[in-house]
Design a protein around this motif. Structure first.
Motif, PDB file in Angstrom:
ATOM      1  N   ARG A   1      -0.155 -16.138  -8.911  1.00 53.47           N
ATOM      2  CA  ARG A   1       0.312 -16.837  -7.988  1.00 53.47           C
ATOM      3  C   ARG A   1      -0.748 -16.332  -6.691  1.00 53.47           C
ATOM      4  NH1 ARG A   1       4.901 -19.293  -5.014  1.00 53.47           N
ATOM      5  NH2 ARG A   1       4.498 -21.573  -3.432  1.00 53.47           N
ATOM      6  N   ILE A   2      -1.194 -15.066  -6.612  1.00 48.85           N
ATOM      7  CA  ILE A   2      -2.038 -14.607  -5.144  1.00 48.85           C
ATOM      8  C   ILE A   2      -2.828 -14.314  -5.620  1.00 48.85           C
ATOM      9  CG2 ILE A   2      -1.919 -12.963  -3.850  1.00 48.85           C
ATOM     10  CD1 ILE A   2       0.986 -12.212  -3.973  1.00 48.85           C
ATOM     11  N   ASP A   3      -4.255 -14.381  -4.865  1.00 47.67           N
ATOM     12  CA  ASP A   3      -5.695 -14.404  -5.448  1.00 47.67           C
ATOM     13  C   ASP A   3      -6.011 -12.547  -5.256  1.00 47.67           C
ATOM     14  OD1 ASP A   3      -8.355 -14.477  -6.021  1.00 47.67           O
ATOM     15  OD2 ASP A   3      -8.800 -15.581  -4.220  1.00 47.67           O
ATOM     16  N   TRP A   4      -5.900 -12.515  -5.696  1.00 43.98           N
ATOM     17  CA  TRP A   4      -5.972 -10.436  -5.640  1.00 43.98           C
ATOM     18  C   TRP A   4      -7.581 -10.237  -5.412  1.00 43.98           C
ATOM     19  CZ3 TRP A   4      -1.848  -7.937  -3.983  1.00 43.98           C
ATOM     20  CH2 TRP A   4      -0.934  -8.179  -4.334  1.00 43.98           C
ATOM     21  N   ASP A   5      -8.428 -11.057  -5.907  1.00 39.29           N
ATOM     22  CA  ASP A   5      -9.660 -10.520  -5.647  1.00 39.29           C
ATOM     23  C   ASP A   5     -10.771 -10.873  -4.316  1.00 39.29           C
ATOM     24  OD1 ASP A   5     -10.039 -10.897  -8.785  1.00 39.29           O
ATOM     25  OD2 ASP A   5     -10.321 -12.646  -8.902  1.00 39.29           O
ATOM     26  N   ILE A   6      -9.705 -11.212  -3.367  1.00 43.46           N
ATOM     27  CA  ILE A   6      -9.944 -11.342  -1.813  1.00 43.46           C
ATOM     28  C   ILE A   6      -9.713  -9.614  -1.103  1.00 43.46           C
ATOM     29  CG2 ILE A   6      -9.067 -11.838   0.066  1.00 43.46           C
ATOM     30  CD1 ILE A   6      -7.607 -14.286  -0.845  1.00 43.46           C
ATOM     31  N   GLU A   7     -11.267  -9.259  -1.230  1.00 48.97           N
ATOM     32  CA  GLU A   7     -11.454  -8.590   0.041  1.00 48.97           C
ATOM     33  C   GLU A   7     -11.035  -8.054   0.844  1.00 48.97           C
ATOM     34  OE1 GLU A   7     -13.305  -6.043  -1.816  1.00 48.97           O
ATOM     35  OE2 GLU A   7     -13.867  -7.248  -3.219  1.00 48.97           O
ATOM     36  N   VAL A   8     -10.369  -7.004   0.718  1.00 48.94           N
ATOM     37  CA  VAL A   8      -9.291  -6.327   2.148  1.00 48.94           C
ATOM     38  C   VAL A   8     -10.162  -5.392   3.157  1.00 48.94           C
ATOM     39  CG1 VAL A   8      -6.856  -5.462   2.736  1.00 48.94           C
ATOM     40  CG2 VAL A   8      -6.832  -6.769   1.397  1.00 48.94           C
ATOM     41  N   ASP A   9     -10.405  -5.259   3.943  1.00 51.57           N
ATOM     42  CA  ASP A   9     -10.789  -3.560   4.437  1.00 51.57           C
ATOM     43  C   ASP A   9      -9.698  -3.292   4.976  1.00 51.57           C
ATOM     44  OD1 ASP A   9     -11.889  -2.230   6.503  1.00 51.57           O
ATOM     45  OD2 ASP A   9     -12.879  -3.865   8.075  1.00 51.57           O
ATOM     46  N   PRO A  10      -9.386  -2.062   4.250  1.00 56.44           N
ATOM     47  CA  PRO A  10      -8.796  -1.385   4.129  1.00 56.44           C
ATOM     48  C   PRO A  10      -8.520  -0.698   6.037  1.00 56.44           C
ATOM     49  CG  PRO A  10     -10.213  -0.291   3.508  1.00 56.44           C
ATOM     50  CD  PRO A  10     -10.864  -1.148   3.012  1.00 56.44           C
ATOM     51  N   TYR A  11      -9.285  -0.525   6.519  1.00 54.79           N
ATOM     52  CA  TYR A  11      -9.498  -0.083   7.893  1.00 54.79           C
ATOM     53  C   TYR A  11      -9.176  -1.178   8.934  1.00 54.79           C
ATOM     54  CZ  TYR A  11     -11.288   4.037   6.258  1.00 54.79           C
ATOM     55  OH  TYR A  11     -11.448   4.615   5.336  1.00 54.79           O
ATOM     56  N   ASP A  12      -8.851  -2.410   8.933  1.00 55.06           N
ATOM     57  CA  ASP A  12      -8.426  -3.484   9.424  1.00 55.06           C
ATOM     58  C   ASP A  12      -7.894  -4.642   8.455  1.00 55.06           C
ATOM     59  OD1 ASP A  12      -7.795  -5.522  11.483  1.00 55.06           O
ATOM     60  OD2 ASP A  12      -9.773  -5.880  11.614  1.00 55.06           O
ATOM     61  N   PRO A  13      -6.535  -3.998   7.739  1.00 52.87           N
ATOM     62  CA  PRO A  13      -6.183  -5.235   6.516  1.00 52.87           C
ATOM     63  C   PRO A  13      -5.422  -6.748   7.202  1.00 52.87           C
ATOM     64  CG  PRO A  13      -5.715  -3.082   6.522  1.00 52.87           C
ATOM     65  CD  PRO A  13      -6.119  -3.127   7.607  1.00 52.87           C
ATOM     66  N   LEU A  14      -5.028  -6.755   8.432  1.00 48.65           N
ATOM     67  CA  LEU A  14      -4.143  -7.799   9.087  1.00 48.65           C
ATOM     68  C   LEU A  14      -5.300  -8.313  10.081  1.00 48.65           C
ATOM     69  CD1 LEU A  14      -0.672  -6.249   9.627  1.00 48.65           C
ATOM     70  CD2 LEU A  14      -1.787  -7.584   7.345  1.00 48.65           C
ATOM     71  N   GLY A  15      -6.032  -7.973  10.589  1.00 51.71           N
ATOM     72  CA  GLY A  15      -6.909  -8.227  12.094  1.00 51.71           C
ATOM     73  C   GLY A  15      -5.730  -7.800  13.168  1.00 51.71           C
ATOM     74  N   THR A  16      -5.780  -6.436  13.192  1.00 52.65           N
ATOM     75  CA  THR A  16      -4.717  -6.433  14.506  1.00 52.65           C
ATOM     76  C   THR A  16      -5.352  -6.061  15.325  1.00 52.65           C
ATOM     77  OG1 THR A  16      -3.136  -5.284  12.676  1.00 52.65           O
ATOM     78  CG2 THR A  16      -3.232  -4.801  14.913  1.00 52.65           C
ATOM     79  N   PRO A  17      -5.356  -7.408  16.468  1.00 56.42           N
ATOM     80  CA  PRO A  17      -5.746  -6.996  18.190  1.00 56.42           C
ATOM     81  C   PRO A  17      -5.556  -5.201  18.823  1.00 56.42           C
ATOM     82  CG  PRO A  17      -4.024  -8.565  18.582  1.00 56.42           C
ATOM     83  CD  PRO A  17      -4.304  -7.581  16.596  1.00 56.42           C
ATOM     84  N   ASP A  18      -6.907  -4.954  19.281  1.00 54.66           N
ATOM     85  CA  ASP A  18      -6.079  -3.188  19.635  1.00 54.66           C
ATOM     86  C   ASP A  18      -5.426  -3.629  20.525  1.00 54.66           C
ATOM     87  OD1 ASP A  18      -8.927  -2.975  18.897  1.00 54.66           O
ATOM     88  OD2 ASP A  18     -10.138  -2.971  20.742  1.00 54.66           O
ATOM     89  N   GLU A  19      -4.657  -4.810  21.266  1.00 47.90           N
ATOM     90  CA  GLU A  19      -3.402  -4.622  22.874  1.00 47.90           C
ATOM     91  C   GLU A  19      -1.959  -3.946  21.695  1.00 47.90           C
ATOM     92  OE1 GLU A  19      -7.362  -7.076  23.781  1.00 47.90           O
ATOM     93  OE2 GLU A  19      -6.314  -7.372  22.155  1.00 47.90           O
ATOM     94  N   ALA A  20      -2.297  -4.592  20.649  1.00 47.18           N
ATOM     95  CA  ALA A  20      -0.728  -4.760  19.768  1.00 47.18           C
ATOM     96  C   ALA A  20      -0.868  -3.369  19.569  1.00 47.18           C
ATOM     97  CB  ALA A  20      -1.042  -5.807  18.036  1.00 47.18           C
ATOM     98  N   LEU A  21      -1.652  -2.484  19.083  1.00 45.34           N
ATOM     99  CA  LEU A  21      -1.408  -1.233  18.641  1.00 45.34           C
ATOM    100  C   LEU A  21      -0.838  -0.063  20.469  1.00 45.34           C
ATOM    101  CD1 LEU A  21      -4.769  -0.717  17.524  1.00 45.34           C
ATOM    102  CD2 LEU A  21      -2.407  -1.095  16.350  1.00 45.34           C
ATOM    103  N   PRO A  22       0.174   0.740  19.921  1.00 42.49           N
ATOM    104  CA  PRO A  22       1.285   0.950  20.738  1.00 42.49           C
ATOM    105  C   PRO A  22      -0.272   2.127  21.418  1.00 42.49           C
ATOM    106  CG  PRO A  22       2.171   1.149  18.415  1.00 42.49           C
ATOM    107  CD  PRO A  22       1.712   0.407  18.609  1.00 42.49           C
ATOM    108  N   LEU A  23      -0.551   2.564  21.109  1.00 47.62           N
ATOM    109  CA  LEU A  23      -1.523   3.329  21.901  1.00 47.62           C
ATOM    110  C   LEU A  23      -2.322   3.008  23.093  1.00 47.62           C
ATOM    111  CD1 LEU A  23      -2.780   6.610  19.000  1.00 47.62           C
ATOM    112  CD2 LEU A  23      -1.473   6.831  20.731  1.00 47.62           C
ATOM    113  N   TYR A  24      -2.569   1.287  23.066  1.00 44.29           N
ATOM    114  CA  TYR A  24      -3.961   0.493  23.515  1.00 44.29           C
ATOM    115  C   TYR A  24      -3.326   0.859  24.834  1.00 44.29           C
ATOM    116  CZ  TYR A  24      -6.246  -3.009  25.945  1.00 44.29           C
ATOM    117  OH  TYR A  24      -7.169  -3.620  26.842  1.00 44.29           O
ATOM    118  N   GLY A  25      -4.379   1.377  25.850  1.00 41.82           N
ATOM    119  CA  GLY A  25      -3.630   1.564  27.468  1.00 41.82           C
ATOM    120  C   GLY A  25      -3.315   2.565  27.556  1.00 41.82           C
TER     121      GLY A  25
END
Length: 371
Positions: A54-78
């Protein structure tokens, strides 16, 4: 490569053992059952799915940005540390936070599988045993796909968080048959559902969105099961027995609120534990995240009949009392609809690709392509 080699630190013994307590219960009445619960059991059978297909495992994932997390969501930001981080460092930080989050999801799903199996063993009602058997399979599938995502797409795992492990242990050591429901179905699964939903609704990355949406579709049934079983049972308990369970909920909620912060990630980046804890506490994103963690727990606790004065005061202190009026049925139906919408989009895309393939083959004079 073994999982052990992918852990950021030694997780200790490969097998964690919790001595069993309580009774295994058989029920010789095979003809009786609650209509609502048997209907949920039927739905559990009908909705089984294969995580490999059911899950498309062929989709590529960037291990260094797997979720598209914005800078602001990282606790070290600021903070004073942010300017010192190179682009590569920030990518590594995203990778670690994803690995930490999904590792706790993985460990929690294994815990849910064990708790569901324990419910099959200990619950006195046969209809509940039937449904719990389908949930055990669901949780096995969830652990399978979270593990695969971490192994194949992220390449890193974190050991189980001490507080999560402690709550799992307390849930499984208790000899009362309803405690695996309360500890797992209400607290741990409730927290996980809120975390799943936040990531599912904010990530633009298709693979983690698929994974979380399909898991949440299953979890909507699990929450309904826990509510039915506990609501019926808790109507029979004395005030003293209800207070004992409310104390368990209060302790579990504070434990998760205070300790599920991903401090381990910052420590792996060389930040001392006290400062890592302070930075996590001060993060605006994590502050919002911690409140949202209770969006599924509070209305469920109220619905099953645990709503004593001390519990209400605790939720006021946690700033989540207002969530008790949330429409849990609506939230669960929305979870199911998101998964179904993803399926429709995927099937439509596959059909469109097939139509284009046929049209191209005809235009080339090659006739219909072979299946």
């Amino acid at each position: 490569m073994s999982t052990h080699e992918l852990y950021t630190e030694d997780p200790g013994e490969a097998v964690w053992q919790i001595p069993a307590s309580g009774s295994a219960r058989f029920n010789w009445e095979y003809d009786d059952g609650r209509e609502r619960l048997l209907a949920l059991y039927q739905k559990g059978k009908d909705k089984q799915w294969d995580g490999a297909k059911r899950i498309d495992w062929d989709i590529e994932v960037d291990p260094y940005d797997p979720l598209g997390t914005p800078d602001e969501a990282l606790p070290l930001y600021g903070t004073r540390h942010w300017p010192k981080l190179t682009g590569k460092d920030r990518g590594e930080l995203r990778r670690h936070y994803t690995a930490w989050n999904f590792s706790q999801f993985l460990h929690g799903e294994q815990g849910a599988m064990v708790c569901a199996a324990r419910i099959v063993e200990s619950v006195p009602d046969l209809d509940a045993k039937f449904y719990s058997a389908t949930q055990t399979m669901d949780e096995a599938r969830h652990a399978e796909i979270f593990g695969r995502f971490l192994h194949e797409k992220v390449g890193m795992l974190y050991p189980v968080n001490d507080s999560l492990q402690g709550l799992l242990g307390d849930t499984l050591r208790d000899s009362r048959w309803d405690m695996p429901y309360l500890g797992m179905q209400v607290l741990i699964e409730g927290l996980a559902l809120a975390a799943f939903g936040l990531i599912r609704d904010t990530t633009a990355k298709p693979l983690p969105k698929q994974l979380l949406a399909y898991v949440m579709q299953d979890e909507a049934r699990h929450v309904a099961f826990g509510r039915m079983a506990l609501r019926d049972y808790y109507r029979q308990l004395t005030d003293a027995e209800l207070r004992e369970r409310e104390e368990f909920v209060i302790e579990g909620c504070y434990l998760m609120r205070n300790r599920l912060l991903g401090v381990e990630v910052l420590e792996n980046f060389g930040i001392p534990p006290k400062e890592a804890e302070r930075l996590s506490e001060q993060s605006e994103f994590l502050h919002l995240f911690r409140k949202l963690l209770f969006s599924r727990i509070v209305p469920c606790v109220k619905d099953i009949g645990l709503w004593g004065e001390r519990l209400q005061r605790a939720y006021v202190d946690l700033g989540v009392f207002h969530m008790g009026d949330s429409d849990l049925d609506l939230l669960m139906s929305q979870d199911e609809e998101v998964a179904e919408a993803l399926d429709r989009e995927r099937f439509a895309a596959e059909e469109s690709a097939r139509v284009a393939e046929v049209a191209a083959a005809i235009a080339d004079g090659g006739g219909l392509p072979q299946p």
